[in-house]
Scaffold this active site. Structure first.
Site, PDB file in Angstrom:
ATOM      1  N   HIS A  88      -0.953   4.588   6.884  1.00 24.81           N
ATOM      2  CA  HIS A  88      -0.301   5.243   5.749  1.00 24.81           C
ATOM      3  C   HIS A  88      -0.052   6.724   6.025  1.00 24.81           C
ATOM      4  O   HIS A  88      -0.637   7.285   6.946  1.00 24.81           O
ATOM      5  CB  HIS A  88      -1.179   5.070   4.505  1.00 24.81           C
ATOM      6  CG  HIS A  88      -1.575   3.646   4.276  1.00 24.81           C
ATOM      7  ND1 HIS A  88      -2.815   3.155   4.603  1.00 24.81           N
ATOM      8  CD2 HIS A  88      -0.867   2.598   3.794  1.00 24.81           C
ATOM      9  CE1 HIS A  88      -2.867   1.867   4.325  1.00 24.81           C
ATOM     10  NE2 HIS A  88      -1.696   1.499   3.846  1.00 24.81           N
TER      11      HIS A  88
ATOM     12  N   ASP B 230      -4.177   7.535   8.008  1.00 21.69           N
ATOM     13  CA  ASP B 230      -5.264   6.680   8.490  1.00 21.69           C
ATOM     14  C   ASP B 230      -4.812   5.678   9.544  1.00 21.69           C
ATOM     15  O   ASP B 230      -5.499   4.714   9.815  1.00 21.69           O
ATOM     16  CB  ASP B 230      -5.867   5.917   7.299  1.00 21.69           C
ATOM     17  CG  ASP B 230      -4.820   5.107   6.566  1.00 21.69           C
ATOM     18  OD1 ASP B 230      -3.635   5.121   6.998  1.00 21.69           O
ATOM     19  OD2 ASP B 230      -5.143   4.444   5.568  1.00 21.69           O
TER      20      ASP B 230
ATOM     21  N   SER C 211       0.806  -1.228   0.000  1.00 20.35           N
ATOM     22  CA  SER C 211       0.000   0.000   0.000  1.00 20.35           C
ATOM     23  C   SER C 211       0.836   1.273   0.000  1.00 20.35           C
ATOM     24  O   SER C 211       0.335   2.329  -0.373  1.00 20.35           O
ATOM     25  CB  SER C 211      -0.919   0.016   1.222  1.00 20.35           C
ATOM     26  OG  SER C 211      -0.157  -0.126   2.400  1.00 20.35           O
TER      27      SER C 211
END
Ligand SMILES: *[C@@H]1O[C@H](CO)[C@@H](O)[C@H](O)[C@H]1NC(C)=O
Ligand SMILES: *[C@@H]1O[C@H](CO)[C@@H](O)[C@H](O)[C@H]1NC(C)=O
Ligand SMILES: *[C@@H]1O[C@H](CO)[C@@H](O)[C@H](O)[C@H]1NC(C)=O
Ligand SMILES: *[C@@H]1O[C@H](CO)[C@@H](O)[C@H](O)[C@H]1NC(C)=O
Ligand SMILES: *[C@@H]1O[C@H](CO)[C@@H](O)[C@H](O)[C@H]1NC(C)=O
Length: 386
Positions: free
Chosen positions: A349, A346, A38
């Site tokens: 990240h 979040d 991610s």
């Protein structure tokens, strides 16, 4: 032979404020192929398993853009600095344009395929070995499909771009968390790191075998500073550092990075024509978190988008989560007021502002090994001299 180079002759590491990558644009760098999780997913997981929900994308794209951030990721700033469009995710069949590269990263990816038991669920099935298969397939098929001409010629990279491309890697974080999720001890997690890196090296060799020569490898960030770890594994004050990070998780990340650096050094010997740059993203991220105010940021490790708990992070109510109240869907895990002054987005990240700051630090080579490797510097030697 005309190859790009990001070697810089200048031994001084003073940062110049040239547009990052202007140098590489003069060179023949033609494309970027990215592999990872991610930290660099620009839409792969979203395309396959459902979109990252709003407010992801709120700052820059103004809609969820397949990225787990309020805006752009480090890979986006790299692409932009080299004069390329933002990378399309290989798995995204809607509106993608691969003329200057493709992104094989998906959120939740690990280097090693995870055994799909309940305890190891939650990771992407697109592990690094799968990403390599997809890359290899993409390379083979794009050659034939491009020959059909028309729009395919505009949407797919030229055959020669594969040997003139930058191959970027940012993966490993989820291999570390996978062990902790199985309740392994730090010693047990450390014990399997050589296997993880063995599989990582195999993929680098695979890409080299396909003609890749230019590698830009990010190490893993300070895992112990991320709310999703801090929330899941509460620590005593003695186990925390001065900046609110869990020491044990950061130590394991640093151990991974030490072994990764050794693996890269070994690859340099084994792949004589490869130019491998190891980038110490850990140091940059930790510097930012530990000196947040100095660099114009606020709140260190507290998540911007989330709900409740000590870190504004609740694993059952992640960023964008909503609840039905009186028949109406209400978003409960919202963005903070100003993500541009926050580091953590979040709980897992980074914000666009942090990603941009990190990019600015690594682009000139100050955190690279060899220290002369830069993505853009006016002092660099001309490409043909390499
Ligand atoms: C380069 O950029 C940095 C950060 O944006 C700034 O602090 C510095 O003054 C600039 N240096 C020059 C020579 O423009
Ligand atoms: C999955 O199981 C196999 C067989 O037991 C083992 O060799 C492998 O290391 C496991 N993978 C992970 C990521 O734990
Ligand atoms: C794909 O992107 C390239 C590079 O930005 C651009 O030149 C080309 O027109 C695009 N093709 C299509 C069909 O959008
Ligand atoms: C790990 O430990 C927790 C708490 O004791 C337990 O609930 C969980 O089932 C364990 N997970 C595994 C995979 O053993
Ligand atoms: C996290 O969310 C769950 C599910 O909504 C809730 O039951 C729990 O109390 C929350 N935890 C905290 C610390 O707010």
């Amino acid at each position: 032979m005309q190859f790009l180079t990001w070697l810089v002759i200048s031994t001084t590491l003073t940062q110049s404020n040239v547009t990052g990558g202007s140098r590489l644009r003069e060179c023949n760098l033609r494309a970027i192929f990215n592999f990872g999780d991610s930290n660099s997913d620009t839409g792969g997981l979203s395309a396959a398993f459902g979109q990252a929900p709003p407010p992801n994308g709120i700052t820059f794209f103004h809609y969820p853009s397949g990225r787990f951030s309020d805006g752009r990721l480090i890979i986006d700033f790299i692409a932009k600095s080299l004069g390329f469009p933002y990378l399309s995710a290989y798995l995204d069949s809607v509106g993608s344009n691969f003329s200057h590269g493709a992104n094989f990263a998906t959120a939740g990816s690990t280097v090693r395929p995870q055994n799909r038991t309940k305890s190891q669920s939650g990771y992407s099935p697109i592990s690094l070995d799968v990403q390599f298969v997809q890359f290899s397939d993409f390379k083979t098929r794009s050659k034939f499909v491009r020959q059909q001409g028309g729009v395919f010629k505009e949407l797919l990279p030229r055959e020669e771009y594969f040997s003139e491309a930058l191959y970027t890697f940012d993966i490993g974080q989820n291999d570390l968390t996978a062990g902790y999720k199985l309740n392994l001890t730090t010693e047990q997690v450390k014990a399997y790191i050589p296997d993880v890196l063995g599989q990582f090296s195999s993929v680098i060799k695979g890409v080299y075998g396909e003609g890749g020569r230019w590698f830009w490898i990010h190490n893993t960030g300070p895992l112990g500073c991320l709310p999703y770890m801090l929330d899941r594994y509460p620590m005593s004050p003695a186990q925390m550092d001065d900046f609110g990070c869990a020491k044990a998780f950061n130590r394991v990340a640093q151990y991974f990075n030490k072994k990764l650096k050794e693996a890269v050094e070994k690859l340099r010997e084994e792949l004589p024509e490869a130019k491998l740059t190891y980038v110490d993203v850990y140091r940059v991220k930790y510097t930012l978190i530990s000196h947040a105010q100095k660099y114009g940021f606020d709140k260190g490790v507290i998540a911007c988008c989330g709900h409740g708990g000590k870190y504004n992070f609740n694993n059952s109510e992640r960023c964008g989560a909503s609840k039905r109240v009186n028949g109406r869907e209400i978003v409960i895990a919202k963005s903070c007021k100003d993500p541009t002054v926050r580091i953590i987005w979040d709980g897992i990240h980074y914000t666009e502002a942090a990603n941009n700051w990190i990019f600015q630090q690594i682009v000139y080579g100050s955190f690279s090994d060899p220290p002369t490797s830069s993505l853009g510097d006016t002092n660099s030697r001309s490409c043909s001299e390499f």
